[in-house]
Design a protein around this motif. Structure first.
Motif, short mmCIF file in Angstrom:
data_model
loop_
_atom_site.label_atom_id
_atom_site.label_comp_id
_atom_site.label_asym_id
_atom_site.label_seq_id
_atom_site.Cartn_x
_atom_site.Cartn_y
_atom_site.Cartn_z
N TYR A 168 0.96 -1.32 0.03
CA TYR A 168 0.12 0.21 -0.04
C TYR A 168 0.72 1.25 0.07
N ILE A 169 0.03 2.61 -0.38
CA ILE A 169 0.98 3.58 -0.41
C ILE A 169 0.26 4.53 0.69
N VAL A 170 1.05 5.46 1.40
CA VAL A 170 0.72 6.59 2.30
C VAL A 170 1.13 7.95 1.57
N SER A 171 -0.14 8.55 1.28
CA SER A 171 -0.02 9.78 0.48
C SER A 171 -0.02 11.11 1.54
N LEU A 172 1.05 11.67 1.63
CA LEU A 172 1.09 13.04 2.26
C LEU A 172 1.40 12.76 3.81
N GLY A 173 2.23 12.13 4.22
CA GLY A 173 2.90 11.99 5.22
C GLY A 173 3.91 12.86 5.31
N THR A 174 5.00 12.76 6.64
CA THR A 174 6.06 13.77 6.60
C THR A 174 7.05 13.59 5.60
N THR A 175 7.13 12.28 4.80
CA THR A 175 8.01 12.13 3.61
C THR A 175 7.45 12.83 2.37
N GLY A 176 6.16 13.05 2.27
CA GLY A 176 5.43 13.89 1.26
C GLY A 176 5.38 15.22 1.40
N GLU A 177 6.50 15.81 2.38
CA GLU A 177 6.30 17.11 2.85
C GLU A 177 5.20 18.00 2.95
N ALA A 178 4.15 17.17 3.45
CA ALA A 178 2.74 17.83 3.58
C ALA A 178 2.80 19.08 4.23
N VAL A 200 -2.61 16.27 -4.98
CA VAL A 200 -2.07 15.15 -4.89
C VAL A 200 -2.71 13.99 -4.23
N TRP A 201 -3.53 14.48 -3.55
CA TRP A 201 -4.53 13.14 -3.31
C TRP A 201 -5.24 12.78 -4.49
N ASP A 202 -5.70 13.79 -5.16
CA ASP A 202 -6.75 13.15 -6.31
C ASP A 202 -5.78 12.58 -7.42
N ILE A 203 -4.62 12.98 -7.76
CA ILE A 203 -3.67 12.52 -8.82
C ILE A 203 -3.52 10.90 -8.36
N THR A 204 -3.18 10.89 -7.08
CA THR A 204 -2.76 9.69 -6.71
C THR A 204 -3.77 8.49 -6.61
N ALA A 205 -4.94 9.05 -6.17
CA ALA A 205 -6.10 7.99 -6.34
C ALA A 205 -6.45 7.69 -7.59
N TYR A 253 -9.81 6.24 -0.82
CA TYR A 253 -8.85 5.96 0.19
C TYR A 253 -9.30 4.77 1.15
N ASP A 254 -8.59 4.29 2.01
CA ASP A 254 -8.81 2.95 2.83
C ASP A 254 -8.66 3.45 4.10
N ALA A 255 -8.04 4.51 4.47
CA ALA A 255 -7.82 4.72 5.94
C ALA A 255 -7.03 6.08 6.01
N VAL A 256 -6.98 6.68 7.13
CA VAL A 256 -6.16 7.99 7.49
C VAL A 256 -4.99 7.61 8.47
N LEU A 257 -3.93 8.39 8.13
CA LEU A 257 -2.74 8.21 9.17
C LEU A 257 -2.65 9.42 9.76
N SER A 258 -2.85 9.54 10.93
CA SER A 258 -2.97 10.81 11.77
C SER A 258 -1.72 11.09 12.81
N VAL A 259 -0.87 11.86 12.55
CA VAL A 259 0.18 12.11 13.56
C VAL A 259 -0.19 12.83 14.68
N SER A 260 0.73 12.36 15.82
CA SER A 260 0.47 12.88 17.04
C SER A 260 0.59 14.27 17.19
N PRO A 261 -0.11 15.27 17.93
CA PRO A 261 -0.05 16.65 18.04
C PRO A 261 1.41 17.07 18.14
N TYR A 262 1.97 18.04 17.37
CA TYR A 262 3.53 18.32 17.67
C TYR A 262 3.19 19.58 18.17
N TYR A 263 4.62 19.96 18.51
CA TYR A 263 4.74 21.41 19.13
C TYR A 263 4.05 21.86 20.35
N SER A 264 2.78 21.56 20.34
CA SER A 264 2.05 21.94 21.64
C SER A 264 2.45 21.08 22.93
#
Length: 294
Positions: free
Chosen positions: A40-50, A61-66, A99-110
Motif C-alpha cells: 500500500y501507499i501512504v500519501s502526504l505523510g512527513t515524507t510527502g512534505e505535507a 496530490v490526493w486526487d492524482i494519486t487516487a 482511500y482506505d484509511a487515515v494516518l494521523s500524526v500525534s499533535p506536535y509542538y503543543s
C-alpha cells in the motif's frame, strides 16, 4: 485490516524546478512503487512534505494519486496536526472514496499531556468516516504516545485500527504488542528496525526507503512475515547503509536524491528543506550501484 500487512510506502511528493507539483513525476513514482510489489501507499505523510503544501495542493496530490493508482493497491491519506478542530475540518472535507484509511500524526509542538493526546485521537476517531492509524514519532513531535495511551485508544475505539510506531523503544513496542486487541496492528515506523520488530509481532513497515527500493524492501518484509528471518537477513543488511544515508541529512532529501539517480523524479525540495550535499549524493549513488539498480 489485512490489506495493511506488509510494506507501505510513505510516498514523496515530486516537485518541478519551480517548486510546483510535478504530476508526471508523481505518476512515475506511483508506478515504480507499485511495480516493486509493495502492499500500500501512504500519501502526504512527513515524507510527502505535507507541511509545505497548501490545502489545494494536498487535494491535488490526493486526487492524482487516487486516479493514477486506480485501485491497484490500497491508499492511506496523511491527515494530522496539532489543531484538533482543524484536523476534524480536514477530515470532513476530504474526498475519501478512493482511500482506505487515515494516518494521523500525534499533535506536535503543543506538547499535550497523555490525556490531551487521548482526547485528540478520540475526537478524530469520532469524526472520521475512515479507519484511523495512530502515528507516534516523538523525534518530530516532542511528545511520546505512551504504551498505556496507545492501548487505551486501541481498546476504546474500534476504528482506530493500528499504530505506526517510531518511538524507537522496544520496551514500548513489547507492551503494546503484548496487551493490544488481537486485530490492532503494530507497524514499524522505522525502516532500520522492520525485521526485529516483525519478529516481535509487528505486521510490517511504513517505509521511506521503499520509495527507492520497493522490490528489495517488500521482499524482505514478506519473508519476515512468513517467518523466514534467517533468509531475510542478507536483504536486511544490504539496506543498512542506504537507509542510514537516506536520513543522514534529513528526510526526504536522501531518498529524493536516490529517486533522481533512478530517473523516477527530481530531487527538488521545498524550504526549509534543502538538497543533500554532493558527498552524500555520491554515497547514495555508490549504494545504488552496489544494489545493481543503476
Amino acid at each position: 485490516m489485512n490489506k495493511f500487512h506488509g510494506t507501505g510506502v510513505a510516498m514523496v511528493t515530486p516537485f518541478k524546478a519551480d517548486g510546483s507539483i510535478d504530476h508526471s513525476g508523481l505518476k512515475n513514482t506511483i508506478d515504480y512503487i507499485i511495480s516493486g510489489g509493495v502492499e500500500y501507499i501512504v500519501s502526504l505523510g512527513t515524507t510527502g512534505e505535507a507541511a509545505t503544501l497548501s490545502s489545494d495542493e494536498k487535494k491535488e496530490v490526493w486526487d492524482i494519486t487516487a486516479e493514477h493508482t486506480a485501485g491497484r493497491i490500497p491508499l492511506i491519506a496523511g491527515i494530522g496536526g496539532n489543531n484538533t478542530a482543524e484536523v476534524i475540518r480536514d477530515l470532513k472535507k476530504f474526498d475519501n472514496k478512493a482511500y482506505d484509511a487515515v494516518l494521523s500524526v500525534s499533535p506536535y509542538y503543543s506538547k499535550p499531556t497523555q490525556e490531551g493526546i487521548y482526547q485528540h485521537y478520540k475526537a478524530i476517531s469520532e469524526a472520521s468516516d475512515l479507519p484511523v492509524m495512530i502515528y507516534n514519532v516523538p523525534g518530530r513531535t516532542s511528545m511520546n504516545i505512551s504504551a498505556d495511551t496507545t492501548l487505551r485508544l486501541a481498546h476504546d475505539f474500534k476504528n482506530i485500527f493500528g499504530t505506526k510506531e517510531a518511538s524507537g523503544s522496544f520496551d514500548q513496542f513489547n507492551l503494546i504488542i503484548r496487551d493490544k486487541p488481537e486485530d490492532f496492528l503494530m507497524i514499524s515506523g522505522d525502516d532500520a528496525i522492520a525485521l526485529p520488530l516483525i519478529s516481535a509481532g509487528a505486521v510490517g513497515v511504513i517505509s521511506v526507503v521503499g520509495n527507492a527500493l520497493p522490490g528489495i524492501l517488500s521482499t524482505m518484509v514478506r519473508m519476515c512475515l512468513d517467518g523466514k528471518f534467517i533468509e531475510a537477513q542478507p536483504l536486511h543488511y544490504s539496506l543498512v547503509e542506504f537507509t542510514h544515508l537516506c536520513f543522514a541529512e534529513g528526510n526526504p532529501g536522501g531518498v529524493k536524491a536516490a529517486l533522481k539517480l533512478l530517473n523516477i523524479c527530481s530531487d527538488t525540495l521545498r524550504l526549509p528543506l534543502v538538497n543533500v550535499s554532493v558527498e552524500t549524493a555520491s554515497k547514495i549513488q555508490t549504494e545504488l550501484q552496489k544494489l545493481k539498480l543503476i
